[in-house]
Design a protein around this motif. Structure first.
Motif, PDB file in Angstrom:
ATOM      1  N   ALA A 166       0.814  -1.209   0.000  1.00  0.00           N
ATOM      2  CA  ALA A 166       0.000   0.000   0.000  1.00  0.00           C
ATOM      3  C   ALA A 166       0.853   1.267   0.000  1.00  0.00           C
ATOM      4  O   ALA A 166       0.320   2.369   0.113  1.00  0.00           O
ATOM      5  N   GLY A 167       2.169   1.102  -0.136  1.00  0.00           N
ATOM      6  CA  GLY A 167       3.058   2.256  -0.170  1.00  0.00           C
ATOM      7  C   GLY A 167       3.455   2.776   1.195  1.00  0.00           C
ATOM      8  O   GLY A 167       3.920   3.923   1.315  1.00  0.00           O
ATOM      9  N   GLY A 168       3.290   1.950   2.225  1.00  0.00           N
ATOM     10  CA  GLY A 168       3.589   2.395   3.581  1.00  0.00           C
ATOM     11  C   GLY A 168       5.054   2.494   3.925  1.00  0.00           C
ATOM     12  O   GLY A 168       5.419   3.107   4.930  1.00  0.00           O
ATOM     13  N   TYR A 169       5.918   1.880   3.118  1.00  0.00           N
ATOM     14  CA  TYR A 169       7.363   2.008   3.281  1.00  0.00           C
ATOM     15  C   TYR A 169       7.945   2.548   1.981  1.00  0.00           C
ATOM     16  O   TYR A 169       7.458   2.217   0.890  1.00  0.00           O
ATOM     17  N   PRO A 170       9.012   3.346   2.041  1.00  0.00           N
ATOM     18  CA  PRO A 170       9.697   3.729   0.798  1.00  0.00           C
ATOM     19  C   PRO A 170      10.216   2.488   0.082  1.00  0.00           C
ATOM     20  O   PRO A 170      10.651   1.531   0.723  1.00  0.00           O
ATOM     21  N   LYS A 215       4.678  -0.471  17.714  1.00  0.00           N
ATOM     22  CA  LYS A 215       5.405   0.785  17.915  1.00  0.00           C
ATOM     23  C   LYS A 215       6.056   1.281  16.633  1.00  0.00           C
ATOM     24  O   LYS A 215       6.026   2.476  16.321  1.00  0.00           O
ATOM     25  N   GLU A 216       6.668   0.347  15.878  1.00  0.00           N
ATOM     26  CA  GLU A 216       7.461   0.753  14.717  1.00  0.00           C
ATOM     27  C   GLU A 216       6.628   0.956  13.466  1.00  0.00           C
ATOM     28  O   GLU A 216       6.961   1.821  12.635  1.00  0.00           O
ATOM     29  N   ASP A 217       5.562   0.185  13.303  1.00  0.00           N
ATOM     30  CA  ASP A 217       4.860   0.136  12.021  1.00  0.00           C
ATOM     31  C   ASP A 217       3.483   0.784  12.026  1.00  0.00           C
ATOM     32  O   ASP A 217       3.012   1.230  10.987  1.00  0.00           O
ATOM     33  N   MET A 218       2.829   0.819  13.173  1.00  0.00           N
ATOM     34  CA  MET A 218       1.462   1.335  13.224  1.00  0.00           C
ATOM     35  C   MET A 218       1.470   2.813  13.610  1.00  0.00           C
ATOM     36  O   MET A 218       0.863   3.230  14.601  1.00  0.00           O
ATOM     37  N   THR A 219       2.176   3.591  12.820  1.00  0.00           N
ATOM     38  CA  THR A 219       2.352   5.003  13.158  1.00  0.00           C
ATOM     39  C   THR A 219       1.042   5.788  13.088  1.00  0.00           C
ATOM     40  O   THR A 219       0.897   6.812  13.765  1.00  0.00           O
ATOM     41  N   ALA A 220       0.093   5.324  12.304  1.00  0.00           N
ATOM     42  CA  ALA A 220      -1.204   6.020  12.219  1.00  0.00           C
ATOM     43  C   ALA A 220      -1.987   5.916  13.530  1.00  0.00           C
ATOM     44  O   ALA A 220      -2.913   6.698  13.760  1.00  0.00           O
ATOM     45  N   TYR A 221      -1.612   4.963  14.380  1.00  0.00           N
ATOM     46  CA  TYR A 221      -2.309   4.756  15.649  1.00  0.00           C
ATOM     47  C   TYR A 221      -1.375   5.020  16.833  1.00  0.00           C
ATOM     48  O   TYR A 221      -1.513   4.403  17.879  1.00  0.00           O
ATOM     49  N   LYS A 222      -0.461   5.958  16.667  1.00  0.00           N
ATOM     50  CA  LYS A 222       0.570   6.192  17.676  1.00  0.00           C
ATOM     51  C   LYS A 222      -0.028   6.480  19.052  1.00  0.00           C
ATOM     52  O   LYS A 222       0.443   5.960  20.065  1.00  0.00           O
ATOM     53  N   GLY A 223      -1.038   7.320  19.120  1.00  0.00           N
ATOM     54  CA  GLY A 223      -1.626   7.663  20.410  1.00  0.00           C
ATOM     55  C   GLY A 223      -2.187   6.451  21.119  1.00  0.00           C
ATOM     56  O   GLY A 223      -1.940   6.244  22.314  1.00  0.00           O
TER      57      GLY A 223
END
Length: 263
Positions: A166-170, A215-223
């Motif tokens: 889905a383009g989540g990593y470069p 922690k590392e990958d789910m940055t959209a749900y950081k909170g």
């Protein structure tokens, strides 16, 4: 600063940070100091007895500071550790007098054929740009027939695969090893294929440590992730955290545990 990129041609994630040389590991483990004893829930202590009785001869290839070798020895196994980081091996011998810790290379072991009942490889194979075939070849050689390989490494999990596509990593392609290559995250399909090619039958596959991937990958749900994994909280929150991380391990574990039996 660590970077994680997707390499489509290999279906792997590539972690760019620092090259995992013997000098790197010596410096890292020296900075961390003497490791703590293993908790009773550590996979080494939980999984090994399911496949091997006490008294079995078990090697850890890439043992670092050797706390896992010590734990296996204390649990009644004839445990041996090998690592290529010379200063770390020397320090392990000081920390654990009498423990059988040796300087060596997991790609070329100075060990007779069929000498061990079990082999633990914990976070080792992912650090070799040119591949880990030699490591599996040596593991098969030094294990007795129907001996057990216990293998862990970072996992290109279903979640990470979906995020990659889905383009989540470069995305990057590589013609040669980058200067700052640290490790790969490897897919289950790749590991299964490689184990079979080296004469192993896969018995168990398990995702581990989903909290790291959260922690590392789910940055959209950081909170939400920070709240769930934070140290403050009630007993109810701790139970909820345990349930959620265990439930997510098969989908987004940071690493995997594979148990395989040699033919």
């Amino acid at each position: 600063m660590r970077r994680v990129v997707y390499w489509p041609a290999t279906e792997r994630l590539v972690y760019l940070d620092a090259k995992a040389t013997p000098e790197f590991w010596d410096a890292r483990w020296r900075a961390e100091g003497r490791p703590l004893p293993l908790s009773p829930g550590d996979p080494v202590l939980r999984v090994t007895p399911r496949y091997l009785p006490r008294g079995s001869r078990v090697l850890e290839g890439g043992c670092g500071r050797a706390n896992k070798v010590k734990a296996m020895a204390d649990a009644g196994y004839r445990a041996v550790g090998i690592d290529f980081a010379e200063q770390s091996v020397s320090q392990a011998k000081i920390d654990y007098p009498g423990l059988d810790i040796r300087l060596g290379d997991v790609r070329s072991l100075d060990i007779p054929d069929g000498s061990f009942d079990g082999y633990w490889s914990i976070g080792v194979i992912e650090h070799f740009w040119k591949g880990y075939g030699e490591i599996l070849t040596e593991a098969a050689r030094i294990l007795r027939p129907r001996g057990f390989l216990f293998l862990t490494a970072p996992w290109f999990s279903p979640y990470r695969q979906r995020k990659s596509r889905a383009g989540g990593y470069p995305q990057m392609d590589f013609d040669s090893e980058p200067e700052l290559f640290y490790q790969f995250a490897l897919s289950g399909d790749e590991i299964r294929t490689q184990l079979a090619a080296h004469g192993f039958e896969l018995l168990l596959w398990r995702g581990l440590a989903s909290e790291i991937s959260m922690k590392e990958d789910m940055t959209a749900y950081k909170g939400q992730v920070d709240w769930l994994l934070g140290t403050r909280g009630s007993i109810v929150k701790r139970v909820l955290r345990r349930i959620i991380t265990a439930g997510l391990n098969p989908y987004c574990g940071h690493s995997f545990l594979a148990v395989a039996r040699r033919a």
